[in-house]
Structure formats: structure tokens, C-alpha cells
Design an enzyme around this catalytic site. Structure first.
Site, PDB file in Angstrom:
ATOM      1  N   ASN A   9     -59.092 -25.879 -29.794  1.00  0.00           N
ATOM      2  CA  ASN A   9     -57.798 -26.226 -29.192  1.00  0.00           C
ATOM      3  C   ASN A   9     -56.744 -25.230 -29.696  1.00  0.00           C
ATOM      4  O   ASN A   9     -56.367 -25.249 -30.860  1.00  0.00           O
ATOM      5  CB  ASN A   9     -57.459 -27.669 -29.607  1.00  0.00           C
ATOM      6  CG  ASN A   9     -56.139 -28.145 -29.055  1.00  0.00           C
ATOM      7  OD1 ASN A   9     -55.186 -27.385 -28.929  1.00  0.00           O
ATOM      8  ND2 ASN A   9     -56.068 -29.434 -28.738  1.00  0.00           N
ATOM      9  N   GLY A  11     -53.623 -25.000 -29.231  1.00  0.00           N
ATOM     10  CA  GLY A  11     -52.382 -25.624 -29.717  1.00  0.00           C
ATOM     11  C   GLY A  11     -52.509 -26.014 -31.182  1.00  0.00           C
ATOM     12  O   GLY A  11     -51.615 -25.748 -32.005  1.00  0.00           O
ATOM     13  N   ASP A  70     -59.202 -34.670 -36.356  1.00  0.00           N
ATOM     14  CA  ASP A  70     -59.339 -35.474 -35.157  1.00  0.00           C
ATOM     15  C   ASP A  70     -58.007 -36.179 -35.000  1.00  0.00           C
ATOM     16  O   ASP A  70     -57.444 -36.702 -35.967  1.00  0.00           O
ATOM     17  CB  ASP A  70     -60.490 -36.475 -35.251  1.00  0.00           C
ATOM     18  CG  ASP A  70     -60.917 -36.897 -33.853  1.00  0.00           C
ATOM     19  OD1 ASP A  70     -61.061 -36.020 -32.977  1.00  0.00           O
ATOM     20  OD2 ASP A  70     -61.076 -38.105 -33.609  1.00  0.00           O
ATOM     21  N   SER A  71     -57.487 -36.137 -33.795  1.00  0.00           N
ATOM     22  CA  SER A  71     -56.140 -36.653 -33.592  1.00  0.00           C
ATOM     23  C   SER A  71     -56.050 -37.276 -32.214  1.00  0.00           C
ATOM     24  O   SER A  71     -56.926 -37.088 -31.370  1.00  0.00           O
ATOM     25  CB  SER A  71     -55.125 -35.521 -33.747  1.00  0.00           C
ATOM     26  OG  SER A  71     -55.510 -34.399 -32.981  1.00  0.00           O
ATOM     27  N   PHE A 155     -48.211 -28.869 -26.979  1.00  0.00           N
ATOM     28  CA  PHE A 155     -49.393 -28.957 -26.114  1.00  0.00           C
ATOM     29  C   PHE A 155     -49.682 -30.435 -25.828  1.00  0.00           C
ATOM     30  O   PHE A 155     -48.991 -31.323 -26.316  1.00  0.00           O
ATOM     31  CB  PHE A 155     -50.602 -28.275 -26.781  1.00  0.00           C
ATOM     32  CG  PHE A 155     -51.090 -28.970 -28.036  1.00  0.00           C
ATOM     33  CD1 PHE A 155     -50.478 -28.739 -29.251  1.00  0.00           C
ATOM     34  CD2 PHE A 155     -52.158 -29.873 -27.995  1.00  0.00           C
ATOM     35  CE1 PHE A 155     -50.911 -29.385 -30.411  1.00  0.00           C
ATOM     36  CE2 PHE A 155     -52.610 -30.513 -29.145  1.00  0.00           C
ATOM     37  CZ  PHE A 155     -51.975 -30.272 -30.351  1.00  0.00           C
ATOM     38  N   LYS A 178     -41.122 -29.778 -35.075  1.00  0.00           N
ATOM     39  CA  LYS A 178     -42.297 -30.639 -34.833  1.00  0.00           C
ATOM     40  C   LYS A 178     -43.147 -30.718 -36.097  1.00  0.00           C
ATOM     41  O   LYS A 178     -43.567 -31.804 -36.512  1.00  0.00           O
ATOM     42  CB  LYS A 178     -43.129 -30.124 -33.651  1.00  0.00           C
ATOM     43  CG  LYS A 178     -44.379 -30.989 -33.423  1.00  0.00           C
ATOM     44  CD  LYS A 178     -45.280 -30.558 -32.291  1.00  0.00           C
ATOM     45  CE  LYS A 178     -46.563 -31.396 -32.296  1.00  0.00           C
ATOM     46  NZ  LYS A 178     -47.597 -30.950 -31.382  1.00  0.00           N
ATOM     47  N   HIS A 183     -47.578 -35.883 -37.009  1.00  0.00           N
ATOM     48  CA  HIS A 183     -48.800 -36.395 -37.622  1.00  0.00           C
ATOM     49  C   HIS A 183     -49.578 -35.265 -38.305  1.00  0.00           C
ATOM     50  O   HIS A 183     -50.011 -35.381 -39.434  1.00  0.00           O
ATOM     51  CB  HIS A 183     -49.645 -37.088 -36.546  1.00  0.00           C
ATOM     52  CG  HIS A 183     -49.851 -36.252 -35.295  1.00  0.00           C
ATOM     53  ND1 HIS A 183     -48.827 -35.596 -34.671  1.00  0.00           N
ATOM     54  CD2 HIS A 183     -50.965 -35.942 -34.581  1.00  0.00           C
ATOM     55  CE1 HIS A 183     -49.291 -34.934 -33.628  1.00  0.00           C
ATOM     56  NE2 HIS A 183     -50.582 -35.135 -33.553  1.00  0.00           N
TER      57      HIS A 183
HETATM   58  P1  IMP Z   1     -59.353 -33.969 -30.536  1.00  0.00           P
HETATM   59  O1  IMP Z   1     -58.697 -34.154 -31.882  1.00  0.00           O
HETATM   60  O2  IMP Z   1     -59.946 -32.612 -30.385  1.00  0.00           O
HETATM   61  O3  IMP Z   1     -60.264 -35.097 -30.186  1.00  0.00           O
HETATM   62  O4  IMP Z   1     -58.202 -33.973 -29.441  1.00  0.00           O
HETATM   63  C1  IMP Z   1     -57.062 -34.723 -29.626  1.00  0.00           C
HETATM   64  C2  IMP Z   1     -56.267 -34.811 -28.345  1.00  0.00           C
HETATM   65  O5  IMP Z   1     -55.120 -35.614 -28.657  1.00  0.00           O
HETATM   66  C3  IMP Z   1     -55.707 -33.472 -27.893  1.00  0.00           C
HETATM   67  O6  IMP Z   1     -56.521 -32.845 -26.950  1.00  0.00           O
HETATM   68  C4  IMP Z   1     -54.379 -33.873 -27.271  1.00  0.00           C
HETATM   69  O7  IMP Z   1     -54.573 -34.338 -25.973  1.00  0.00           O
HETATM   70  C5  IMP Z   1     -53.967 -35.057 -28.129  1.00  0.00           C
HETATM   71  N1  IMP Z   1     -53.112 -34.592 -29.244  1.00  0.00           N
HETATM   72  C6  IMP Z   1     -53.421 -34.538 -30.561  1.00  0.00           C
HETATM   73  N2  IMP Z   1     -52.409 -34.028 -31.269  1.00  0.00           N
HETATM   74  C7  IMP Z   1     -51.446 -33.738 -30.377  1.00  0.00           C
HETATM   75  C8  IMP Z   1     -50.153 -33.158 -30.512  1.00  0.00           C
HETATM   76  O8  IMP Z   1     -49.682 -32.775 -31.583  1.00  0.00           O
HETATM   77  N3  IMP Z   1     -49.458 -33.041 -29.374  1.00  0.00           N
HETATM   78  C9  IMP Z   1     -49.923 -33.438 -28.161  1.00  0.00           C
HETATM   79  N4  IMP Z   1     -51.122 -33.946 -27.976  1.00  0.00           N
HETATM   80  C10 IMP Z   1     -51.890 -34.094 -29.088  1.00  0.00           C
END
Ligand code: IMP
Length: 201
Positions: A9, A11, A70-71, A155, A178, A183
Site C-alpha cells: 500500500n 499510502g 494491519d489497520s 489515501f 495527520k 492511528h
Molecule cells: P490492510 O491493513 O492492508 O488490511 O488495509 C487497511 C485498509 O484500511 C486500507 O486499504 C484502507 O482502506 C484503510 N485504512 C487504513 N489506514 C488508513 C488511513 O490512514 N487512511 C485511510 N484509510 C485507511
């Protein structure tokens, strides 16, 4: 110490470049170590499990210390959804804009005072020995906007998330602002001391 940021990712990778700028680590990306195409299946049932799965996989594949997070965004009126499934919300056919539209659609009839939400981030740092994992969590409370912002920072869900105490979304504020309250920024601040200790060993 080299620290691999285990994420495809862009972003997230951009944010970690800034968040870890003052840590005693040399940040490298997946492409720098020939793993640009390596995606890891996130089959855990919690943010923590997924972060550990990703960090361990990238540490083992690279032979370097690896950080993965993971977020996701947890919306009160949706009982915490999309949460763990934020990246896959609405199915594979949707892009980020489609996911934001789906979220705003689900909340169409929900009044301002019930639009509370939070971003959650769990960071895992794994060492290539396959066993050692360090964890840190960060949470940022806020609410889901009624309409999408036209701001271009950030993002994912940033254009629809208004952090607590603000009247603008994450997409309308600078990277530095930000990172100060997000988080990911909060989790990163907690993990930096650990990274510096690992680097000093
Ligand atoms: P993963 O952690 O790769 O499963 O993806 C987490 C998803 O949560 C991301 O693709 C975003 O859609 C969303 N996400 C997590 N952190 C952020 C952030 O800081 N801004 C906006 N979307 C976020």
C-alpha cells in the site's frame, strides 16, 4: 539496522517513511529487496493476528527486520464494520472511491451524532529468526462525514473521516498534521523505542 516496510500500500509506505525518519533504522521497501510483488494472505481474525502474519512473512522472506501493520476503519453505526475487512469492503470489484461511496450509502440515514468511527492500527515488527515479534496499537476517534471531501491528502477512507476536534477530513490536512494524531502515527510513536533498542543490539 535495515527495516523492511512490509506493505504494498503506497499510502502506508509513504507515511512510514515520514513517521520513522528519526528512528535509528534505514527504512527499505519491498521493491528495494526484490519482493515488490509479494502479497501476503491476511487470514487472521484480528488486526493483531494479521499484522503478525504479514511481519513474519516479510521478515522470513527478506532476512531483515520487517514492520507490517494491519489497520482499518470501525464504524459505530455498523457495529464496527468494515473493520478488519476495510481494504476488501464491498468486494473485489470496488476501488477506494467505490468503497467510500458504499460506506456513505450505508450511513445515508444516520444523523451526525451517530456517525462516530475510529481508525485502528496494529503494528508488528518481526525479526528474521521467525519467533520475535513486537507489537504496538494506535487508535484515532472521529466521525464519518456526510459527503466526501475533495481534499487530496492521504489515501483510502481519508476523504470521509473527520478526526475528533476537527471540522475537516484527513484528506484536507497535511501529512504532518495527520501523522500527529492518526492511528498509524500513534502506533509508530510507541514502536520507535523498541526499534532503537533493536538497532543498538
Ligand atoms: P490492510 O491493513 O492492508 O488490511 O488495509 C487497511 C485498509 O484500511 C486500507 O486499504 C484502507 O482502506 C484503510 N485504512 C487504513 N489506514 C488508513 C488511513 O490512514 N487512511 C485511510 N484509510 C485507511
Amino acid at each position: 539496522m535495515k527495516l523492511l516496510i512490509g506493505s504494498t500500500n503506497t499510502g502506508k509506505v509513504h507515511e512510514y517513511g515520514i513517521l520513522l525518519a528519526d528512528a535509528d533504522v534505514e527504512v527499505v521497501g519491498l521493491a528495494d529487496v526484490g519482493l515488490g510483488d509479494m502479497d501476503v494472505e491476511e487470514n487472521g481474525t484480528t488486526f493483531e493476528e494479521n499484522a503478525i502474519i504479514k511481519a513474519k512473512a516479510y521478515a522470513q522472506a527478506s532476512g531483515l527486520a520487517a514492520l507490517a501493520d494491519d489497520s482499518g476503519i470501525c464504524v459505530d453505526a455498523l457495529d464496527g464494520r468494515p473493520g478488519l475487512y476495510s481494504a476488501r469492503y464491498g468486494g473485489a470489484g470496488l476501488d477506494n472511491a467505490g468503497r467510500r461511496r458504499k460506506l456513505l450509502g450505508e450511513l445515508e440515514a444516520v444523523p451526525d451524532e451517530k456517525r462516530g468511527a475510529e481508525f485502528v492500527c496494529v503494528i508488528a515488527v518481526a525479526l528474521p529468526d521467525g519467533d520475535t515479534v513486537h507489537l504496538a496499537e494506535g487508535i484515532c476517534r472521529g466521525s464519518i462525514a456526510q459527503t466526501e471531501s475533495t481534499g487530496i491528502s492521504g489515501f483510502g477512507y481519508d476523504p470521509v473521516f473527520i478526526p475528533e476536534g476537527y471540522d475537516r477530513t484527513f484528506a484536507d490536512i497535511s501529512d504532518d498534521e495527520k501523522n500527529e494524531l492518526s492511528h498509524r502515527g500513534r502506533a509508530a510513536k510507541k514502536i520507535i523505542a523498541t526499534l532503537n533498542q533493536l538497532a543498538a543490539r
